[in-house]
Design a protein around this motif. Structure first.
Motif, PDB file in Angstrom:
ATOM      1  N   GLY A 141       0.614  -1.074   0.043  1.00  0.00           N
ATOM      2  CA  GLY A 141       0.084   0.004  -0.134  1.00  0.00           C
ATOM      3  C   GLY A 141       0.935   1.324  -0.007  1.00  0.00           C
ATOM      4  N   CYS A 142       1.877   1.233   0.569  1.00  0.00           N
ATOM      5  CA  CYS A 142       2.860   2.269   0.625  1.00  0.00           C
ATOM      6  C   CYS A 142       3.466   2.678  -0.684  1.00  0.00           C
ATOM      7  N   ALA A 143       3.742   1.514  -1.437  1.00  0.00           N
ATOM      8  CA  ALA A 143       4.284   1.765  -2.656  1.00  0.00           C
ATOM      9  C   ALA A 143       3.297   2.275  -3.661  1.00  0.00           C
ATOM     10  N   GLU A 144       2.214   1.703  -3.540  1.00  0.00           N
ATOM     11  CA  GLU A 144       1.117   2.126  -4.223  1.00  0.00           C
ATOM     12  C   GLU A 144       0.997   3.851  -4.180  1.00  0.00           C
ATOM     13  N   GLN A 145       1.045   4.147  -2.639  1.00  0.00           N
ATOM     14  CA  GLN A 145       0.553   5.463  -2.622  1.00  0.00           C
ATOM     15  C   GLN A 145       1.568   6.361  -3.111  1.00  0.00           C
ATOM     16  N   ALA A 146       3.028   5.824  -3.243  1.00  0.00           N
ATOM     17  CA  ALA A 146       4.197   6.666  -3.490  1.00  0.00           C
ATOM     18  C   ALA A 146       4.218   6.649  -4.843  1.00  0.00           C
ATOM     19  N   GLY A 147       3.463   5.747  -5.775  1.00  0.00           N
ATOM     20  CA  GLY A 147       3.694   5.738  -7.202  1.00  0.00           C
ATOM     21  C   GLY A 147       4.632   4.764  -7.764  1.00  0.00           C
ATOM     22  N   LEU A 148       4.838   3.840  -6.917  1.00  0.00           N
ATOM     23  CA  LEU A 148       5.924   3.126  -7.058  1.00  0.00           C
ATOM     24  C   LEU A 148       5.419   1.337  -7.495  1.00  0.00           C
ATOM     25  N   ASP A 149       6.142   0.737  -8.082  1.00  0.00           N
ATOM     26  CA  ASP A 149       6.005  -0.852  -8.354  1.00  0.00           C
ATOM     27  C   ASP A 149       5.924  -1.338  -7.143  1.00  0.00           C
ATOM     28  N   PRO A 150       5.066  -1.849  -6.474  1.00  0.00           N
ATOM     29  CA  PRO A 150       4.779  -2.398  -5.238  1.00  0.00           C
ATOM     30  C   PRO A 150       5.721  -3.712  -5.049  1.00  0.00           C
ATOM     31  N   VAL A 151       5.679  -4.490  -6.244  1.00  0.00           N
ATOM     32  CA  VAL A 151       6.605  -5.711  -6.259  1.00  0.00           C
ATOM     33  C   VAL A 151       8.216  -5.475  -5.975  1.00  0.00           C
ATOM     34  N   SER A 152       8.526  -4.396  -6.903  1.00  0.00           N
ATOM     35  CA  SER A 152       9.879  -4.020  -6.653  1.00  0.00           C
ATOM     36  C   SER A 152      10.339  -3.530  -5.194  1.00  0.00           C
ATOM     37  N   ILE A 153       9.268  -2.963  -4.624  1.00  0.00           N
ATOM     38  CA  ILE A 153       9.732  -2.550  -3.313  1.00  0.00           C
ATOM     39  C   ILE A 153       9.753  -3.556  -2.127  1.00  0.00           C
ATOM     40  N   VAL A 154       8.519  -4.487  -2.256  1.00  0.00           N
ATOM     41  CA  VAL A 154       8.277  -5.543  -1.425  1.00  0.00           C
ATOM     42  C   VAL A 154       9.606  -6.381  -1.613  1.00  0.00           C
ATOM     43  N   ASP A 155      10.127  -6.568  -2.780  1.00  0.00           N
ATOM     44  CA  ASP A 155      11.058  -7.672  -3.019  1.00  0.00           C
ATOM     45  C   ASP A 155      12.673  -6.901  -3.071  1.00  0.00           C
ATOM     46  N   ALA A 156      12.725  -5.868  -2.484  1.00  0.00           N
ATOM     47  CA  ALA A 156      13.963  -5.307  -2.702  1.00  0.00           C
ATOM     48  C   ALA A 156      14.922  -5.853  -1.887  1.00  0.00           C
ATOM     49  N   HIS A 157      14.618  -6.576  -0.552  1.00  0.00           N
ATOM     50  CA  HIS A 157      15.561  -7.357  -0.056  1.00  0.00           C
ATOM     51  C   HIS A 157      16.146  -8.598  -0.497  1.00  0.00           C
ATOM     52  N   LEU A 158      15.504  -8.982  -1.835  1.00  0.00           N
ATOM     53  CA  LEU A 158      15.639 -10.210  -2.563  1.00  0.00           C
ATOM     54  C   LEU A 158      16.826  -9.706  -3.610  1.00  0.00           C
ATOM     55  N   ASP A 159      17.157  -8.364  -3.853  1.00  0.00           N
ATOM     56  CA  ASP A 159      17.888  -7.848  -4.730  1.00  0.00           C
ATOM     57  C   ASP A 159      19.495  -7.668  -4.211  1.00  0.00           C
ATOM     58  N   ASP A 160      20.455  -8.486  -4.719  1.00  0.00           N
ATOM     59  CA  ASP A 160      21.808  -8.554  -3.877  1.00  0.00           C
ATOM     60  C   ASP A 160      22.308  -7.192  -4.078  1.00  0.00           C
ATOM     61  N   ALA A 161      22.060  -6.214  -4.987  1.00  0.00           N
ATOM     62  CA  ALA A 161      22.613  -4.979  -5.202  1.00  0.00           C
ATOM     63  C   ALA A 161      21.942  -4.068  -4.122  1.00  0.00           C
ATOM     64  N   ILE A 162      20.606  -4.179  -3.658  1.00  0.00           N
ATOM     65  CA  ILE A 162      20.038  -3.284  -2.728  1.00  0.00           C
ATOM     66  C   ILE A 162      20.617  -3.937  -1.343  1.00  0.00           C
ATOM     67  N   ARG A 163      20.787  -5.180  -1.265  1.00  0.00           N
ATOM     68  CA  ARG A 163      21.299  -5.681  -0.169  1.00  0.00           C
ATOM     69  C   ARG A 163      22.706  -5.053   0.232  1.00  0.00           C
ATOM     70  N   LYS A 164      23.578  -5.173  -0.753  1.00  0.00           N
ATOM     71  CA  LYS A 164      24.978  -4.611  -0.679  1.00  0.00           C
ATOM     72  C   LYS A 164      24.723  -3.020  -0.239  1.00  0.00           C
ATOM     73  N   GLU A 165      23.877  -2.255  -0.905  1.00  0.00           N
ATOM     74  CA  GLU A 165      23.784  -1.050  -0.426  1.00  0.00           C
ATOM     75  C   GLU A 165      23.276  -0.802   0.880  1.00  0.00           C
ATOM     76  N   GLY A 166      22.310  -1.731   1.475  1.00  0.00           N
ATOM     77  CA  GLY A 166      22.012  -1.496   2.752  1.00  0.00           C
ATOM     78  C   GLY A 166      23.030  -1.902   3.669  1.00  0.00           C
ATOM     79  N   THR A 167      23.750  -2.762   3.296  1.00  0.00           N
ATOM     80  CA  THR A 167      25.051  -3.266   4.055  1.00  0.00           C
ATOM     81  C   THR A 167      26.028  -2.139   4.184  1.00  0.00           C
ATOM     82  N   GLY A 168      26.148  -1.479   3.156  1.00  0.00           N
ATOM     83  CA  GLY A 168      26.932  -0.196   2.984  1.00  0.00           C
ATOM     84  C   GLY A 168      26.747   0.777   4.111  1.00  0.00           C
ATOM     85  N   CYS A 169      25.273   1.113   3.875  1.00  0.00           N
ATOM     86  CA  CYS A 169      24.765   2.156   5.132  1.00  0.00           C
ATOM     87  C   CYS A 169      25.033   1.903   6.482  1.00  0.00           C
TER      88      CYS A 169
END
Length: 232
Positions: A141-169
């Motif tokens: 619901g948050c993704a839809e409200q923000a005008g984003l693809d919900p699947v890409s947001i909910v599945d971000a934790h499955l993306d190795d590149a996003i995981r790497k960026e998160g670990t970098g933070c």
């Protein structure tokens, strides 16, 4: 007066923290483009994978879990602060939260140019309606409200590149000796907590001859030797 640091301030925030929510409200009222011009890092309790990758990078997570007594105090304190600012608040109940979901989702939203929109949607869900933002249905619901693809947001934790960026933070938080949020760091200036926001703004908005801060090309990773302080 000492010259201001030339690099942007670093802002560490968490969707979990009510003080982070209230701090961001004050910052954005004074500096509306905070999420675009500051170096902004999400900060959260990492899961096993993130913890392992953080350790492999040579970092660790400084935050210590709070006691039940402290949690109850924060609940009462936050309600008092929100009432004083005239802000409605619903306290969420976190049951086995998976904090990667909203925080890595925010990183993906930022990459899509929707950092503010997604942040606002998640905050409204968590602190406005008391919803569990670690549930995929809520984040959809948050993704839809923000005008984003919900699947890409909910599945971000499955993306190795996003995981790497998160670990970098979280690794940058380790290098900066971040032990809790909200936390602002600008050069050698450090400000932890909601009650230091005004002190930060006095430094940030002081007149001098330094050029205005420009949006960063990417977060820096330089280590500094300041020690963490404070309590809690």
């Amino acid at each position: 007066m000492a010259r201001k640091p030339l690099k942007p301030p670093k802002l560490y925030f968490s969707f979990r923290s009510p003080y982070s929510w209230l701090t961001m409200r004050r910052l954005r009222a004074a500096v509306p483009n905070v999420l675009e011009t500051f170096d902004v890092y999400p900060y959260w309790d990492p899961d096993q994978r993130t913890s392992r990758e953080l350790a492999e990078a040579g970092g660790e997570f400084h935050y210590a879990q709070m006691s039940r007594a402290k949690h109850l105090y924060i609940l009462m304190d936050t309600k008092r602060l929100a009432q004083a600012e005239g802000v409605p608040m619903a306290w969420p109940i976190d049951v086995d939260p998976f904090w990667e979901l909203p925080h890595l989702g925010w990183l993906r939203a930022r990459a899509a140019g929707k950092a503010n929109e997604f942040y606002d949607a998640v905050i409204e869900a968590r602190w406005g309606r008391g919803e569990n933002i670690c549930e995929p249905e809520v984040l959809t619901g948050c993704a839809e409200q923000a005008g984003l693809d919900p699947v890409s947001i909910v599945d971000a934790h499955l993306d190795d590149a996003i995981r790497k960026e998160g670990t970098g933070c979280l690794y940058q938080a380790y290098l900066d000796d971040i032990f809790a949020v909200p936390y602002l760091k600008w050069g050698q200036h450090r400000f932890w907590g909601l009650d230091r926001v005004d002190a930060f703004l006095r430094v940030f908005q002081a007149d001098d001859e330094t050029p205005a801060v420009q949006p960063p090309a990417k977060p820096e990773t330089a280590y500094d030797t300041d020690q963490a302080g404070g309590c809690g």
